[in-house]
Write an enzyme that holds these catalytic residues in place. Sequence first.
Site, PDB file in Angstrom:
ATOM      1  N   ARG A   1     -18.426 -15.230 -65.311  1.00 37.92           N
ATOM      2  CA  ARG A   1     -18.263 -14.267 -66.401  1.00 37.92           C
ATOM      3  C   ARG A   1     -19.226 -13.077 -66.279  1.00 37.92           C
ATOM      4  O   ARG A   1     -18.871 -11.954 -66.639  1.00 37.92           O
ATOM      5  CB  ARG A   1     -18.472 -14.984 -67.736  1.00 37.92           C
ATOM      6  CG  ARG A   1     -18.128 -14.136 -68.952  1.00 37.92           C
ATOM      7  CD  ARG A   1     -18.083 -15.002 -70.200  1.00 37.92           C
ATOM      8  NE  ARG A   1     -17.686 -14.243 -71.359  1.00 37.92           N
ATOM      9  CZ  ARG A   1     -18.428 -14.114 -72.456  1.00 37.92           C
ATOM     10  NH1 ARG A   1     -19.616 -14.701 -72.521  1.00 37.92           N
ATOM     11  NH2 ARG A   1     -17.975 -13.421 -73.480  1.00 37.92           N
TER      12      ARG A   1
ATOM     13  N   HIS B   1     -10.491 -18.764 -67.711  1.00 41.76           N
ATOM     14  CA  HIS B   1     -10.758 -19.620 -68.866  1.00 41.76           C
ATOM     15  C   HIS B   1     -10.325 -21.065 -68.624  1.00 41.76           C
ATOM     16  O   HIS B   1     -10.302 -21.862 -69.554  1.00 41.76           O
ATOM     17  CB  HIS B   1     -10.112 -19.036 -70.125  1.00 41.76           C
ATOM     18  CG  HIS B   1     -10.784 -17.770 -70.587  1.00 41.76           C
ATOM     19  ND1 HIS B   1     -10.363 -17.061 -71.690  1.00 41.76           N
ATOM     20  CD2 HIS B   1     -11.863 -17.093 -70.105  1.00 41.76           C
ATOM     21  CE1 HIS B   1     -11.144 -15.992 -71.848  1.00 41.76           C
ATOM     22  NE2 HIS B   1     -12.055 -15.986 -70.896  1.00 41.76           N
TER      23      HIS B   1
ATOM     24  N   HIS C   1     -18.242  -9.161 -66.725  1.00 39.52           N
ATOM     25  CA  HIS C   1     -18.881  -8.297 -67.724  1.00 39.52           C
ATOM     26  C   HIS C   1     -19.714  -7.188 -67.087  1.00 39.52           C
ATOM     27  O   HIS C   1     -19.999  -6.186 -67.728  1.00 39.52           O
ATOM     28  CB  HIS C   1     -19.729  -9.141 -68.694  1.00 39.52           C
ATOM     29  CG  HIS C   1     -18.898  -9.827 -69.733  1.00 39.52           C
ATOM     30  ND1 HIS C   1     -19.364 -10.137 -70.990  1.00 39.52           N
ATOM     31  CD2 HIS C   1     -17.612 -10.254 -69.713  1.00 39.52           C
ATOM     32  CE1 HIS C   1     -18.406 -10.730 -71.690  1.00 39.52           C
ATOM     33  NE2 HIS C   1     -17.335 -10.825 -70.928  1.00 39.52           N
TER      34      HIS C   1
ATOM     35  N   ASN D   1     -21.679  -9.779 -75.357  1.00 41.22           N
ATOM     36  CA  ASN D   1     -22.697 -10.449 -74.528  1.00 41.22           C
ATOM     37  C   ASN D   1     -23.742 -11.230 -75.316  1.00 41.22           C
ATOM     38  O   ASN D   1     -24.245 -12.245 -74.842  1.00 41.22           O
ATOM     39  CB  ASN D   1     -23.444  -9.399 -73.677  1.00 41.22           C
ATOM     40  CG  ASN D   1     -22.553  -8.790 -72.604  1.00 41.22           C
ATOM     41  OD1 ASN D   1     -21.600  -9.433 -72.141  1.00 41.22           O
ATOM     42  ND2 ASN D   1     -22.840  -7.558 -72.217  1.00 41.22           N
TER      43      ASN D   1
HETATM   44  C1  HEM Z   1      -8.379 -11.300 -71.025  1.00 41.22           C
HETATM   45  C2  HEM Z   1      -9.368 -10.902 -71.796  1.00 41.22           C
HETATM   46  C3  HEM Z   1     -10.584 -11.767 -72.033  1.00 41.22           C
HETATM   47  C4  HEM Z   1     -11.118 -12.050 -73.255  1.00 41.22           C
HETATM   48  C5  HEM Z   1     -10.618 -11.544 -74.597  1.00 41.22           C
HETATM   49  C6  HEM Z   1     -12.225 -12.940 -73.036  1.00 41.22           C
HETATM   50  C7  HEM Z   1     -13.038 -13.443 -74.036  1.00 41.22           C
HETATM   51  C8  HEM Z   1     -13.936 -14.472 -73.866  1.00 41.22           C
HETATM   52  C9  HEM Z   1     -14.677 -15.107 -74.926  1.00 41.22           C
HETATM   53  C10 HEM Z   1     -14.620 -14.718 -76.390  1.00 41.22           C
HETATM   54  C11 HEM Z   1     -15.410 -16.103 -74.381  1.00 41.22           C
HETATM   55  C12 HEM Z   1     -16.346 -17.050 -75.114  1.00 41.22           C
HETATM   56  C13 HEM Z   1     -17.682 -16.367 -75.283  1.00 41.22           C
HETATM   57  C14 HEM Z   1     -18.619 -17.082 -76.229  1.00 41.22           C
HETATM   58  O1  HEM Z   1     -18.188 -17.695 -77.167  1.00 41.22           O
HETATM   59  O2  HEM Z   1     -19.836 -17.000 -76.036  1.00 41.22           O
HETATM   60  C15 HEM Z   1     -15.150 -16.102 -72.964  1.00 41.22           C
HETATM   61  C16 HEM Z   1     -15.705 -16.964 -72.062  1.00 41.22           C
HETATM   62  C17 HEM Z   1     -15.501 -16.901 -70.716  1.00 41.22           C
HETATM   63  N1  HEM Z   1     -14.818 -15.904 -70.039  1.00 41.22           N
HETATM   64 FE1  HEM Z   1     -13.564 -14.575 -70.851  1.00 41.22          FE
HETATM   65  N2  HEM Z   1     -12.347 -13.170 -71.697  1.00 41.22           N
HETATM   66  C18 HEM Z   1     -11.368 -12.472 -71.044  1.00 41.22           C
HETATM   67  C19 HEM Z   1     -11.206 -12.395 -69.676  1.00 41.22           C
HETATM   68  C20 HEM Z   1     -12.030 -12.992 -68.760  1.00 41.22           C
HETATM   69  C21 HEM Z   1     -12.068 -12.688 -67.348  1.00 41.22           C
HETATM   70  C22 HEM Z   1     -11.218 -11.608 -66.679  1.00 41.22           C
HETATM   71  C23 HEM Z   1     -12.994 -13.503 -66.790  1.00 41.22           C
HETATM   72  C24 HEM Z   1     -13.462 -13.590 -65.361  1.00 41.22           C
HETATM   73  C25 HEM Z   1     -12.916 -12.959 -64.353  1.00 41.22           C
HETATM   74  C26 HEM Z   1     -13.512 -14.337 -67.851  1.00 41.22           C
HETATM   75  C27 HEM Z   1     -14.410 -15.370 -67.686  1.00 41.22           C
HETATM   76  C28 HEM Z   1     -14.890 -16.155 -68.712  1.00 41.22           C
HETATM   77  C29 HEM Z   1     -15.597 -17.402 -68.489  1.00 41.22           C
HETATM   78  C30 HEM Z   1     -15.815 -18.096 -67.156  1.00 41.22           C
HETATM   79  C31 HEM Z   1     -16.000 -17.864 -69.753  1.00 41.22           C
HETATM   80  C32 HEM Z   1     -16.845 -19.107 -70.076  1.00 41.22           C
HETATM   81  C33 HEM Z   1     -18.299 -18.719 -69.952  1.00 41.22           C
HETATM   82  C34 HEM Z   1     -19.313 -19.820 -70.203  1.00 41.22           C
HETATM   83  O3  HEM Z   1     -18.967 -20.979 -70.414  1.00 41.22           O
HETATM   84  O4  HEM Z   1     -20.515 -19.493 -70.205  1.00 41.22           O
HETATM   85  N3  HEM Z   1     -12.936 -13.972 -69.034  1.00 41.22           N
HETATM   86  N4  HEM Z   1     -14.262 -15.085 -72.673  1.00 41.22           N
END
Ligand code: HEM
Length: 320
Positions: free
Chosen positions: A64, A195, A68, A96
């Site tokens: 992530r 995800h 970002h 973030n």
């Molecule tokens: C399509 C639009 C996307 C939205 C709206 C989105 C939103 C989010 C949100 C809200 C979280 C949880 C954050 C938290 O609660 O702290 C999350 C986690 C995550 N996102 Fe996304 N995301 C998107 C696309 C992506 C993309 C493109 C990637 C990587 C290429 C990605 C990788 C991740 C990963 C791996 C997590 C888990 C992180 C962890 O466990 O520390 N996301 N995302």
Amino acid sequence: MASNTALKICFVFFVCLIASRPALAQLSNQNYYATRCPKALDTIKSAVKSAVAKEARMGASLLRLHFHDCFVNGCDASILLDDTANFTGEKTAFPNVNSTRGFDVIDTIKSKMEKLCPGVVSCADILAVVARDSVVKLGGRSWQVQLGRRDSTTASLNAANTNLPAPTLNLSALITSFSNKGFTAKEMVALSGSHTIGQARCVTFRNRLYNENDISSSFATSLKAQCPSSGGDNNLSPLDITSPTSFDSAYFSNLVSQKGLLHSDQQLFSGGSTNAQVTTYSKNLDLFKNDFAKAMVKMGGLSPLTGSAGQIRTNCKRVN
Ligand code: HEM
Ligand SMILES: *[C@@H]1O[C@H](CO)[C@@H](O)[C@H](O)[C@H]1NC(C)=O
Ligand SMILES: *[C@@H]1O[C@H](CO)[C@@H](O)[C@H](O)[C@H]1NC(C)=O
Ligand SMILES: *[C@@H]1O[C@H](CO)[C@@H](O)[C@H](O)[C@H]1NC(C)=O
């Protein structure tokens, strides 16, 4: 005569075309450090291996960070900069704050790089390699990471707040958000497959649990125990309820059975134009992994700093 004039116009036009091109950021292939810092990639890989062995979720957090970074003024490690007197960095931006993690792993790797070959391996390249190695460690397929990025000397709180997609977005807003960065809807769906690993805080999906209909009722019931209607904002739930530490296609099967955690996740299977692709990925793991890998290479190419632009930071948290 006429053809001579045409030739001149043509020549002037050509020169202008070249001169008006922005310093075209061109990344190099994965051998970029082969002579500059031969042990760099192996050292990064083993550091990721041990960080993920210690805590599987770290693989998700590291992936992530690269996303970002790249969506906010390009893959320039701007996300790693701490706030200074001169600018507020990206760490406190809404997408973030209390959320991005893995900074210590990056700092540890950077220290190793500085010992191996001082001032050579950029923080932005470290993020790109670490994202790939994390996905591979959790079961995804590998890809060739392009290299040669340099690091920014500034960061943008405002760009982080506006360029990163929010979990409240609907399908058309998600498509627009990614299209603003040059991605097709298809690539957006593939990248959302990230995800299939990692966790989200209650505050990011509470509204979906209590106010939306396109959610499996058993799934909602079990989540409500973890995410009350008020309080517990930072309680975590897996983005892929089935296999949160495995880079598989379960994220997509979950969407088909209305078990997407975020509103934005479930939007990919909400009766819109991306339904068929979600169904296909849910049944064809190799296709998803391949499309994901291709989209990650493209994401890693977002507006990098190359040549003499930016710098190679010696400490990822600070400008030199
Ligand atoms: C399509 C639009 C996307 C939205 C709206 C989105 C939103 C989010 C949100 C809200 C979280 C949880 C954050 C938290 O609660 O702290 C999350 C986690 C995550 N996102 Fe996304 N995301 C998107 C696309 C992506 C993309 C493109 C990637 C990587 C290429 C990605 C990788 C991740 C990963 C791996 C997590 C888990 C992180 C962890 O466990 O520390 N996301 N995302
Ligand atoms: C802030 O900017 C000034 C002027 O450009 C510079 O001298 C100073 O070192 C900068 N401070 C930090 C913490 O970067
Ligand atoms: C971040 O977490 C802290 C501690 O739980 C909390 O006080 C703060 O309000 C949170 N900030 C945001 C923007 O969620
Ligand atoms: C999606 O969200 C945008 C922005 O909030 C809104 O203008 C649009 O009407 C929504 N589209 C649908 C189909 O709900």
